[in-house]
Design a protein around this motif. Structure first.
Motif, PDB file in Angstrom:
ATOM      1  N   ALA A 186      45.943  57.456  46.778  1.00 35.03           N
ATOM      2  CA  ALA A 186      45.460  58.588  45.985  1.00 35.03           C
ATOM      3  C   ALA A 186      44.189  59.156  46.602  1.00 35.03           C
ATOM      4  O   ALA A 186      43.371  58.418  47.142  1.00 35.03           O
ATOM      5  N   GLN A 187      44.063  60.453  46.512  1.00 39.78           N
ATOM      6  CA  GLN A 187      42.878  61.120  47.042  1.00 39.78           C
ATOM      7  C   GLN A 187      41.730  61.034  46.030  1.00 39.78           C
ATOM      8  O   GLN A 187      41.965  61.057  44.829  1.00 39.78           O
ATOM      9  N   THR A 188      40.509  60.956  46.546  1.00 39.83           N
ATOM     10  CA  THR A 188      39.393  61.079  45.623  1.00 39.83           C
ATOM     11  C   THR A 188      39.199  62.539  45.262  1.00 39.83           C
ATOM     12  O   THR A 188      39.535  63.437  46.032  1.00 39.83           O
ATOM     13  N   VAL A 189      38.664  62.759  44.110  1.00 34.57           N
ATOM     14  CA  VAL A 189      38.543  64.120  43.594  1.00 34.57           C
ATOM     15  C   VAL A 189      37.088  64.575  43.745  1.00 34.57           C
ATOM     16  O   VAL A 189      36.164  63.848  43.385  1.00 34.57           O
ATOM     17  N   ASP A 190      36.927  65.748  44.286  1.00 29.85           N
ATOM     18  CA  ASP A 190      35.574  66.307  44.369  1.00 29.85           C
ATOM     19  C   ASP A 190      35.128  66.714  42.968  1.00 29.85           C
ATOM     20  O   ASP A 190      35.888  67.327  42.222  1.00 29.85           O
ATOM     21  N   PHE A 191      33.872  66.383  42.653  1.00 29.97           N
ATOM     22  CA  PHE A 191      33.463  66.646  41.272  1.00 29.97           C
ATOM     23  C   PHE A 191      33.289  68.131  40.991  1.00 29.97           C
ATOM     24  O   PHE A 191      33.204  68.540  39.858  1.00 29.97           O
ATOM     25  N   LYS A 192      33.274  68.933  42.071  1.00 31.59           N
ATOM     26  CA  LYS A 192      33.165  70.369  41.815  1.00 31.59           C
ATOM     27  C   LYS A 192      34.403  70.920  41.147  1.00 31.59           C
ATOM     28  O   LYS A 192      34.359  71.948  40.483  1.00 31.59           O
ATOM     29  N   GLN A 193      35.516  70.207  41.343  1.00 34.39           N
ATOM     30  CA  GLN A 193      36.742  70.649  40.672  1.00 34.39           C
ATOM     31  C   GLN A 193      36.617  70.567  39.154  1.00 34.39           C
ATOM     32  O   GLN A 193      37.319  71.271  38.445  1.00 34.39           O
ATOM     33  N   ILE A 194      35.758  69.673  38.705  1.00 34.44           N
ATOM     34  CA  ILE A 194      35.597  69.556  37.253  1.00 34.44           C
ATOM     35  C   ILE A 194      35.102  70.867  36.673  1.00 34.44           C
ATOM     36  O   ILE A 194      35.669  71.422  35.730  1.00 34.44           O
ATOM     37  N   GLY A 195      34.038  71.378  37.304  1.00 33.99           N
ATOM     38  CA  GLY A 195      33.505  72.641  36.832  1.00 33.99           C
ATOM     39  C   GLY A 195      34.524  73.754  36.964  1.00 33.99           C
ATOM     40  O   GLY A 195      34.680  74.596  36.066  1.00 33.99           O
ATOM     41  N   HIS A 196      35.254  73.712  38.074  1.00 40.03           N
ATOM     42  CA  HIS A 196      36.276  74.735  38.286  1.00 40.03           C
ATOM     43  C   HIS A 196      37.309  74.699  37.179  1.00 40.03           C
ATOM     44  O   HIS A 196      37.625  75.717  36.561  1.00 40.03           O
ATOM     45  N   LEU A 197      37.808  73.511  36.922  1.00 41.30           N
ATOM     46  CA  LEU A 197      38.823  73.377  35.874  1.00 41.30           C
ATOM     47  C   LEU A 197      38.270  73.781  34.516  1.00 41.30           C
ATOM     48  O   LEU A 197      38.919  74.471  33.744  1.00 41.30           O
ATOM     49  N   MET A 198      37.060  73.320  34.281  1.00 40.36           N
ATOM     50  CA  MET A 198      36.469  73.538  32.967  1.00 40.36           C
ATOM     51  C   MET A 198      36.324  75.019  32.659  1.00 40.36           C
ATOM     52  O   MET A 198      36.462  75.452  31.528  1.00 40.36           O
ATOM     53  N   LEU A 199      36.048  75.785  33.674  1.00 35.32           N
ATOM     54  CA  LEU A 199      35.791  77.200  33.441  1.00 35.32           C
ATOM     55  C   LEU A 199      37.012  78.078  33.614  1.00 35.32           C
ATOM     56  O   LEU A 199      36.968  79.232  33.249  1.00 35.32           O
ATOM     57  N   THR A 200      38.042  77.535  34.212  1.00 36.61           N
ATOM     58  CA  THR A 200      39.223  78.385  34.369  1.00 36.61           C
ATOM     59  C   THR A 200      40.321  77.977  33.401  1.00 36.61           C
ATOM     60  O   THR A 200      40.567  78.652  32.407  1.00 36.61           O
ATOM     61  N   TYR A 201      40.929  76.832  33.647  1.00 38.46           N
ATOM     62  CA  TYR A 201      42.089  76.484  32.841  1.00 38.46           C
ATOM     63  C   TYR A 201      41.669  76.012  31.454  1.00 38.46           C
ATOM     64  O   TYR A 201      42.319  76.327  30.463  1.00 38.46           O
ATOM     65  N   TYR A 202      40.581  75.242  31.432  1.00 35.15           N
ATOM     66  CA  TYR A 202      40.177  74.661  30.156  1.00 35.15           C
ATOM     67  C   TYR A 202      39.066  75.466  29.480  1.00 35.15           C
ATOM     68  O   TYR A 202      38.321  74.935  28.668  1.00 35.15           O
ATOM     69  N   ALA A 203      38.952  76.737  29.830  1.00 34.21           N
ATOM     70  CA  ALA A 203      37.894  77.550  29.227  1.00 34.21           C
ATOM     71  C   ALA A 203      37.969  77.566  27.704  1.00 34.21           C
ATOM     72  O   ALA A 203      36.932  77.427  27.034  1.00 34.21           O
ATOM     73  N   PRO A 204      39.149  77.716  27.106  1.00 38.82           N
ATOM     74  CA  PRO A 204      39.178  77.662  25.633  1.00 38.82           C
ATOM     75  C   PRO A 204      38.650  76.346  25.102  1.00 38.82           C
ATOM     76  O   PRO A 204      37.918  76.312  24.100  1.00 38.82           O
ATOM     77  N   ALA A 205      38.971  75.265  25.819  1.00 40.94           N
ATOM     78  CA  ALA A 205      38.460  73.967  25.368  1.00 40.94           C
ATOM     79  C   ALA A 205      36.948  73.950  25.413  1.00 40.94           C
ATOM     80  O   ALA A 205      36.287  73.370  24.544  1.00 40.94           O
ATOM     81  N   LEU A 206      36.395  74.594  26.438  1.00 41.40           N
ATOM     82  CA  LEU A 206      34.938  74.640  26.546  1.00 41.40           C
ATOM     83  C   LEU A 206      34.337  75.350  25.347  1.00 41.40           C
ATOM     84  O   LEU A 206      33.340  74.905  24.764  1.00 41.40           O
ATOM     85  N   ILE A 207      34.985  76.465  24.995  1.00 45.57           N
ATOM     86  CA  ILE A 207      34.473  77.221  23.848  1.00 45.57           C
ATOM     87  C   ILE A 207      34.560  76.378  22.597  1.00 45.57           C
ATOM     88  O   ILE A 207      33.633  76.297  21.780  1.00 45.57           O
ATOM     89  N   ILE A 208      35.702  75.703  22.464  1.00 37.99           N
ATOM     90  CA  ILE A 208      35.868  74.877  21.258  1.00 37.99           C
ATOM     91  C   ILE A 208      34.846  73.750  21.259  1.00 37.99           C
ATOM     92  O   ILE A 208      34.275  73.396  20.218  1.00 37.99           O
ATOM     93  N   LEU A 209      34.593  73.214  22.452  1.00 33.27           N
ATOM     94  CA  LEU A 209      33.577  72.168  22.550  1.00 33.27           C
ATOM     95  C   LEU A 209      32.221  72.704  22.103  1.00 33.27           C
ATOM     96  O   LEU A 209      31.481  72.032  21.363  1.00 33.27           O
ATOM     97  N   GLY A 210      31.937  73.938  22.556  1.00 31.72           N
ATOM     98  CA  GLY A 210      30.670  74.540  22.148  1.00 31.72           C
ATOM     99  C   GLY A 210      30.583  74.651  20.646  1.00 31.72           C
ATOM    100  O   GLY A 210      29.573  74.313  20.037  1.00 31.72           O
ATOM    101  N   LEU A 211      31.694  75.095  20.055  1.00 35.83           N
ATOM    102  CA  LEU A 211      31.695  75.217  18.598  1.00 35.83           C
ATOM    103  C   LEU A 211      31.500  73.863  17.953  1.00 35.83           C
ATOM    104  O   LEU A 211      30.766  73.723  16.964  1.00 35.83           O
ATOM    105  N   THR A 212      32.161  72.851  18.513  1.00 34.38           N
ATOM    106  CA  THR A 212      32.018  71.505  17.939  1.00 34.38           C
ATOM    107  C   THR A 212      30.583  71.033  18.010  1.00 34.38           C
ATOM    108  O   THR A 212      30.031  70.506  17.036  1.00 34.38           O
ATOM    109  N   LEU A 213      29.995  71.203  19.192  1.00 35.59           N
ATOM    110  CA  LEU A 213      28.610  70.763  19.346  1.00 35.59           C
ATOM    111  C   LEU A 213      27.702  71.505  18.369  1.00 35.59           C
ATOM    112  O   LEU A 213      26.836  70.902  17.720  1.00 35.59           O
ATOM    113  N   ALA A 214      27.916  72.832  18.302  1.00 34.61           N
ATOM    114  CA  ALA A 214      27.063  73.625  17.416  1.00 34.61           C
ATOM    115  C   ALA A 214      27.214  73.157  15.978  1.00 34.61           C
ATOM    116  O   ALA A 214      26.231  72.937  15.256  1.00 34.61           O
TER     117      ALA A 214
END
Lengths: 216, 124, 386, 105, 180, 422, 165
Positions: free
Chosen positions: E129-157
């Motif tokens: 298995a390949q190791t994953v660059d941690f920059k992909q996390i930010g990439h994923l978080m802001l592109t595919y999982y953007a709604p999740a990010l928003i929901i996370l923001g709402l949860t935190l708030a």
């Protein structure tokens, strides 16, 4: 509860013999410090003979101070004894039962709004303790230099006086100090307690004359 | 190959260990060299300005600022989340800034209200 | 109405929530002093609710040495060296009032040059005291430079006083009848030079300390003592003047030659910690002017001390004389019974009067405001204990 | 259990299982609210461990992303949980959940 | 550099023992404050696992959040609660025994389930298995999982506001507030 | 010691010395030598210049100067050297020591004093050693009722955590103990330990003043941790990496980030002052209010270790400031190319590294001076003002600079292919 | 933004002092210069002569043993005691002279004021520390020694600030 009884008692000796050391104060100030009432220093003529009306002995009481005393006298009459009237200094003596009333009058009508100090003097010869409130004024400009000594006397053996804390807030610690230094119990004072002396102080109040410093 | 990253981090652990190696002997040496006079129990009382200690030393409700600690847990998370965004900034499309703006907007609103609550005196 | 209840009512007036329930959970009793870097020889117990002080009880007396009792065993002259002990940083002023009262009792006139030298020594000593006070105020607020500068500049005045009186702190200089000795040669020039330099230094103090926004944040609107409360509590000196009452014994009841000196009574209206700390600073400035004037107007020659016998005594009587010391009005109430020893000496000091304001001001403040309020009261524990 | 000198996905899973079991034990046995919170945290961490382990095994970042979300939410949950405990403590002077129940009435 | 393939195994065992041991200690320590410290160390162990799994970003996030924030909050709260409340151990022996039994049952059954499943074969070995660059996390978080990010923001708030609303004192709220 | 002088006899003194030496020799023979031999037999030694480094070879190399350089060069490039000496602990401790000396003299100069003067003849240069010896010789008093394990462990943990931060600091190209991809985040993760240590230590002391001090330390560090993290975020945005070496390299190819993120630099500076508990943010140790804050019950070497830790932390944060905003080791070449002109053998001297070390150290000292400056000119601030500053003002300022950085990136000025990238 | 300006002013004021001469007076190397030879008293005029009040000096040829200094000190510090001396002076028939315990003396100088014969003055010497309290008791013979005190440091005020030499 028994404060009423105790208050009545000391007034009798206080009224009966005028105390010798205090009534014989006739020393005119040698050097008047006031700019306004600059009086020539009268030659001191101490007359130790005890006499009942002391104001007459004064060379000539300054007018302003005389006016103040007259105002007090007008209100309270003969229950006020004037000990001396000097430039900027007045000393009056009242009965312990009157002192709250007189102090309230002095505060409300005369403008003596704070107490500079409370001091006591032990006179074992008379069997009395004299408690003096030095009253001053911040709010009236013409009274700024005046110090009115409001004096009262209590029996030495059972020294009790009504507190003036409800009239002058500023006497709170001074009265506490007087209590522990001279053993004068102030009725109505919230804390007649040790203040300056050590926590384990078990001697007689130190400023009484029968307390001697060791070795002297 | 698992554990490569862990190997990168190993020097931190070594350094931590070296910190111990540097400090523990100092304490031991001090313990050996220094005098130990234990006959005076008053010496070992907690500091109370020369008085006998009263009450517990430990229980204290610094409640007035408790709100800030609660807030810290949440906003610490937020600010480290932003690092994930910050490192990936060059590789994501510009449109992807919008979600983070939305996230920040929500957090700002929450922070503003929370700071308002925390700043109110008398309820903490 | 007990004292505690009283304080609670006052604190309510200040707008503080006093916890009624679960008090034992929230309150912590802290003892400030006597072995505390922020108390001096003094102790007060405070109770804090979190960060707020809800109760304060001063407990002085750690340096009580019974000066009033001691005075009854010594004659009027011998009292001088020990009466200055309560406040050795201001030892000229505390013996000044004593000398005035004894002079009134004994009936002596001080020569004019003696009066001037007295006033000069008193003003120099006021600077010494105020600088020391300011230094401690600086270190109380964590400003170590403000500790070092005033303690250094204080040396200017200590050197002057040492040249004048022969001792660096415990001068024993005022004596009933005048002063102990005449000024040394070249004193006037040296004095003027050092006072001028000090006036320049005062501007630096303002830059680094009084105008420092961090200092202002800590002291402004902290521990506000209104005019009415100040009168009610009968505080004295800079605390009183900071509350908007221009009351200075030097002006209100001028002693010696103060009625010939042109000076203003410095006061501020806000009554907070800042005003209380700034008024002594203004006093120092004014004091520099006074010193210069005194040096100008001083008679070039003449007696400085009235002749009097070694055991002076006067007729029975009593005197109450006040001077303005570094901490406010300082009064001596002396009762004499005609012997060379006083029958009773009462020292009415500004510190003791200002102590009453301490619980009044501290209740409702934050714990961190404790030093800034406490030391701004111009409180000298040794003097209050006497 | 370990065929080669390397740790594998299954090992991490086993650790996660152990942690979950410990957490459940704490939830069942402990009556102290703060200890129960500890248990919840331990279980959440086991979940995170699983997420990251699978992410490593599958060579994509989604597991790590979710672990981040999960940690964030756990932190938020701790904040709320401790707020609840503080309220309960203030009301009942007790952090024993059994006591909460009995004093509810 | 040290580390590498030879080191992984003993280190894994060490970290596993540390994590599980401190997790147990967190629940069983007599003083709650030691329990909280043990929990923090357990979280550090989990972060160590993340490092072993080549997820440094998540590991650091774990340390920063759990040790830097959550442990602080927990320890602070433990300190707020009075000491006598902490020493009430009202668990009975029977319950504890049952709990331990349950723990062992879960451990054994889930462990057996895991071992029986085919996880080993598919991607169990990390070698390929390949190791994953941690920059992909930010990439994923802001592109595919953007709604999740928003929901996370709402949860935190929501959570921060809920926590603040819970933790404040109701008893004085009715009275007037200080305004300064 | 005065009692010794009364019946002091030189013969006894010499005799005791001889006994001491004898005991040391016995201990070395019985314990030390077997230990050394075990190590030599079982630990594989690395090859140097093609030869396996045996103890014998090691001894000959120390005698033969031509063989000395390779072994020194080898030793320098081990992890052990990095951790113990150069970018690691010794360097940090040395800088901490110099910082303490500079702080005393600098503050004294500002306050018209002379500072330490007598220890070490020249301007009190050995004062720190004197203080250290004094601290070692002092009795450590553990208050009764204290939590002993925590009380002893906290100072050690403090030093260890401070050292762990130092491990992440690159002092020159490739000179870093732990070259981690997420270096910046790791720094923040480790810095998160300090409030916990302060809180636990204050709790362990079982005294009121330390407890209040610990709570204040906690509140203060927490209030400034978020601005701290956010102010570094704009640097991360500008450089696109979390690796500290990468951040420095991206500044070398562009300009120092302090020109693009001055507000962040300011916020970072203020926050690091607060994290370090330096004046004006020394509320946890406010001596006029709470005696000495969370250090009240410390004595002797426990206090010494906490001070050492805090000064090592000062170095770490100053170095972090230099790395994030002042371009790390970037600077013009000033060092000579060769240390000994004409020498062409195996060199351990590398002039670029020397330049880097020089500039880095200079910049670190500059920042440290800047951190020392407020101690002379500002009073301590109050905790509510402090929290207000941290939460209400600095966070906003940090966000402003994040948006500025974002604009710089999206405006094409910085970032990959930006205008200002060389 | 006045507060920022004030802060900058404070920083400037602080950093300006980095170049100002330091004020500290290094005691063992430097000693202060005092006015005159010490505090003296002129009983004819009844006034003192300014000077530093350090350790006393006793002129044996003038002391009459009248005990006035001891009486003056009695209520203050009780530091002066009269002791027998071996010397024979015609003005001192009783052959007693003051002995001063500097462990008790407060250096007020009232004993000097009390001396009507110019016999007891004070000097500039203040370095009196000793290891035992007994050493602080100065006999008449010790008091007769004139101290060698050399102080030459004064406050110098110039453009770069004030300094002690």
């Amino acid at each position: 509860m028994s404060s009423n009884n105790n208050k009545e008692e000391p007034k009798k000796p206080a009224a009966a013999p005028p105390a010798k050391p205090s009534t014989t104060k006739t020393t005119a100030p040698a050097k008047p410090a006031t700019p306004a009432a600059a009086k020539p220093p009268a030659p001191a003529a101490p007359k130790p003979a005890a006499a009942a009306p002391p104001p007459k002995k004064e060379p000539e009481p300054p007018a302003f101070e005389k006016g103040l005393v007259d105002e007090i006298k007008k209100k309270f009459g003969d229950s006020i004894k004037t000990v001396f009237i000097r430039p900027l200094r007045i000393k009056i003596q009242v009965e312990p039962r009157d002192i709250t009333e007189v102090a309230t009058f002095l505060r409300d009508s005369m403008g003596f709004d704070h107490a500079e100090s409370v001091t006591g003097t032990d006179y074992p010869k008379d069997g009395q303790i004299e408690v003096t409130y030095h009253l001053g004024s911040y709010s009236r400009d013409d009274l700024g230099a005046q110090v009115l000594s409001l004096t009262t006397r209590t029996n030495r053996d059972d020294a009790r006086l009504p507190t003036l804390i409800n009239v002058y807030k500023s006497v709170e610690y001074h009265e506490r100090e007087t209590f522990e230094m001279l053993g004068v119990y102030f009725d109505g004072h919230p804390r007649n307690e040790r203040f300056l002396l050590p926590e384990d102080w078990a001697d007689i109040p130190p400023l009484r004359k029968d307390f001697r410093i060791k070795g002297r | 190959m698992a554990g490569e990253t862990a190997a990168d981090f190993a020097p931190i652990l070594y350094m931590l260990g070296f910190g111990l190696v540097a400090s523990v002997p100092a304490l031991i040496l001090s313990r050996l060299v220094s005098p130990r006079r234990r006959y005076n129990p008053v010496k070992f009382l907690p500091m109370e300005c020369g008085q006998m200690p009263t009450g517990e030393g430990r229980s204290h409700f610094m409640m007035q600022y408790y709100a800030y600690i609660l807030m810290f847990v949440v906003f610490d998370v937020m600010s480290i989340f932003l690092y994930a965004w910050g490192t990936a900034l060059f590789s994501i499309p510009k449109a992807a800034t919008l979600p983070i703006i939305g996230f920040l907007g929500i957090m700002f609103a929450a922070m503003g209200y929370a700071l308002f609550l925390a700043g109110r005196k008398g309820i903490w | 109405m007990t004292s505690l209840e009283d304080k609670f009512e006052e604190s309510k007036r200040l707008g503080l929530q006093i916890v009624k329930e679960s008090e034992e959970d929230r309150l912590m009793t802290l003892s400030i002093g006597p072995q505390h870097p922020g108390s001096g020889h003094f102790r007060f117990t405070i109770k804090v609710d979190g960060d707020y002080i809800v109760y304060c009880d001063p407990d002085p007396g750690y340096v009580h040495r019974g000066e009033e009792k001691m005075s009854e065993y010594r004659n009027f002259i011998q009292n001088i060296p020990h009466l200055e002990r309560p406040v050795i940083h201001d030892s000229t002023n505390i013996t000044y009032a004593y000398s005035l009262a004894v002079e009134e009792l004994v009936g002596i006139e001080v020569p004019r040059r003696g009066q001037y030298i007295r006033a000069i020594a008193s003003e120099l000593n006021r600077q010494v005291y105020t600088l020391y006070w300011l230094a401690i105020y600086g270190i109380f607020l964590g400003h170590s430079t403000m500790f070092m500068w005033p303690t250094g500049d204080r040396e200017l005045f200590i050197d002057l006083l040492e040249a004048l009186t022969g001792a660096r702190v415990t001068h024993a200089f005022n004596i009933p009848g005048g002063v102990r000795n005449d000024t040394p040669d070249g004193f006037k020039d040296r004095c003027i030079r050092q006072v001028r330099y000090f006036e320049k230094r005062l501007k630096e103090y303002e830059d680094i300390f009084y105008n420092n926004p961090l200092f202002r944040q800590r002291t402004e609107q902290v521990g506000v003592l209104t005019k009415e409360d100040a009168i009610k509590l009968g505080v004295a000196g800079s605390v009183l003047r900071a509350s908007g009452i221009p009351y200075d014994i030097r002006k209100a009841e001028p002693y010696d030659i103060y009625n010939e000196i042109d000076f203003k009574v410095q006061y501020m209206k806000t009554g907070d910690s800042f005003a209380r700390s700034y008024v002594p600073f203004l006093d120092m400035k004014e004091s520099c002017h006074i010193i210069e004037q005194l040096l100008d107007k001083m008679p070039q020659s003449g007696e400085v001390r009235a002749k009097l016998q070694p055991n002076p005594k006067g007729p029975p009587g009593e005197a109450y004389r006040r001077v303005e010391s570094g901490r406010g009005a300082l009064g001596y109430h002396i009762i004499s019974d005609g012997t060379p020893k006083p029958y009773r000496v009462k020292i009415s000091v500004g510190s003791f009067r200002n102590m009453l304001a301490l619980p009044f001001l501290l209740v409702g403040q934050k714990l961190a405001d404790m030093p800034s309020v406490y030391w701004s009261l111009n409180y000298w524990p040794v003097e209050a204990d006497r | 259990m370990w065929s080669n000198n390397m740790s594998e996905l299954i090992d991490f899973m086993l650790v996660a299982v152990a942690l979950v079991a410990v957490g459940i034990y704490g939830l069942v046995v402990k009556r102290n609210a703060i200890r129960m919170l500890f248990s919840i945290e331990i279980i959440a961490n086991a979940a995170n461990l699983t997420l990251v382990a699978f992410s490593r095994g599958l060579s994509n970042a989604q597991g790590q992303t979710f672990a981040l979300f999960s940690i964030a939410i756990a932190a938020a949950e701790v904040a709320v949980g401790l707020g609840l405990i503080i309220v309960a403590y203030r009301l009942y002077k007790e952090i024993d959940v059994a006591e909460f129940r009995s004093m509810r009435g | 550099m040290t580390g590498g393939p030879h080191m992984a195994d003993p280190i894994f065992i060490a970290v596993a023992v540390l994590t599980v041991g401190t997790a147990i200690l967190a629940l069983e320590a007599r003083e709650l404050i030691y329990g909280a410290i043990a929990l923090a160390i357990s979280m550090l162990g989990i972060a160590g696992f993340f490092l072993l799994l080549d997820a440094p970003f998540v590991a650091m996030f774990q340390i920063a959040v759990y040790v830097g924030a959550v442990a602080v909050l927990i320890i602070f709260t433990v300190m707020l609660v009075r000491t006598q409340a902490l020493f009430t151990t009202k668990e009975d022996k029977k319950r504890k025994g049952a709990g331990i039994a349950l723990m062992l049952i879960i451990m054994a059954s889930l462990g057996a389930l895991l071992l029986a499943s085919g996880l080993n074969g598919q991607f169990g070995n990390f070698d390929n298995a390949q190791t994953v660059d941690f920059k992909q996390i930010g990439h994923l978080m802001l592109t595919y999982y953007a709604p999740a990010l928003i929901i996370l923001g709402l949860t935190l708030a929501g959570s921060v506001i809920a926590a603040l609303a819970l933790a404040r004192r109701e008893d004085v709220e009715q009275q007037h507030e200080r305004t300064d | 010691m005065a009692t010794y002088t009364k019946n002091f006899r030189f013969g006894e003194f010499v005799g005791s010395l001889i006994w001491l030496i004898l005991w040391i020799l016995i201990i070395i023979a019985l314990v030390g030598l077997p230990l050394i031999f075990i190590v030599l037999f079982y630990v594989p030694l690395p090859p140097v210049n093609g030869q396996v480094l045996t103890p014998y070879l090691f001894l000959t190399m120390t005698v033969d100067p031509s063989r000395t350089l390779p072994i020194i060069k080898y030793m320098i490039h081990t992890d052990l050297f990095r951790i113990t000496t150069f970018p690691g602990f010794t360097y940090a401790a040395l800088i901490a020591a110099v910082t303490i000396f500079i702080e005393r003299k600098f503050l004294a100069k500002m306050q018209l004093r002379v500072g330490p003067l007598y220890a070490g003849k020249i301007e009190g240069i050995l004062q720190l050693i004197a203080d250290g010896l004094k601290l070692i010789a002092k009795e450590i008093i553990v208050p009764s009722g204290a939590d002993k394990p925590l009380f002893w462990a906290a100072p050690i943990a403090f030093v260890a955590a401070a050292a762990a931060v130092v491990a992440l600091i690159p002092a020159a190209p490739t000179w870093v103990a732990a070259n981690v991809d997420v270096g910046l985040l790791a720094v923040f993760a480790i810095l998160g330990f300090f409030p916990l240590i302060a809180l636990l230590f204050s709790w362990a002391s079982n005294s009121k003043y330390p407890f209040i001090g610990g709570l204040r330390a906690l509140h203060q560090m927490i209030a400034f941790e978020i601005p701290f993290i956010l102010s570094a975020l704009s640097v991360v945005i500008l450089s696109g990496t979390l690796n500290l070496t990468g951040i420095v390299n991206s500044q070398i190819t562009s300009y120092w980030f302090i020109f693009f993120a001055p507000i962040s630099a300011f916020v970072f500076y203020i926050s690091s002052l607060a994290e370090l508990e330096r004046i004006p943010f020394d509320l946890p140790e406010a001596e006029s209010e709470i005696v000495a804050g969370w250090l009240t019950e410390t004595s002797g070497m426990i206090y010494g270790l906490l001070q050492l830790g805090s000064y090592v932390k000062t170095y770490a944060l100053a170095a972090l400031f230099v790395i994030l905003f002042l371009g790390g080791w970037a600077g013009p070449a000033v060092m000579p190319v060769e240390l000994i002109p004409g020498y062409t053998g195996v060199q351990i001297y590398n002039h670029t590294t020397a330049d880097a070390i020089l500039w880095f150290t200079l910049k670190v000292f500059g920042v440290i001076m800047l951190m020392l400056l407020p101690r002379g000119i500002s009073p301590r601030i109050r905790i509510d003002i402090l929290l207000h500053t941290g939460w209400y003002k600095l966070i906003v300022l940090a966000f402003i600079n994040i948006f500025v950085a974002l604009a710089l990136i999206y405006g094409g000025i910085l970032g990959p292919g930006g205008l200002l990238v060389r | 933004m006045t507060s920022a300006g004030d802060l900058i002013k404070a920083i400037e004021s602080g950093s300006k002092h980095l170049v100002i001469r330091r004020f500290t007076f290094r005691y063992p190397e430097q000693k202060l210069k005092f006015v005159g030879d010490g505090y003296q008293f002129d009983p004819k005029r009844g006034v003192g002569i300014a000077g530093y009040r350090g350790r006393h000096i006793l002129f044996h040829d003038k002391c009459t043993g009248c005990q006035l200094c001891a009486i003056a000190c009695e209520g203050i510090a009780e530091a002066i005691g009269m002791v027998k001396v071996d010397e024979q002076w015609k003005q001192n028939k009783k052959a007693i002279m003051p002995q001063i315990d500097f462990g008790k003396c407060v250096f007020c100088g009232l004993c000097v004021d009390a001396c009507p014969f110019y016999a007891l003055f004070m000097t500039n010497d203040y370095e009196l520390s000793s290891f035992t309290k007994e050493h602080l008791i100065y006999t008449p013979a010790q008091l007769a020694i004139k101290p060698k005190y050399q102080g030459d440091v004064e406050i110098v005020i110039d453009d770069r600030g004030a300094t002690h030499g």
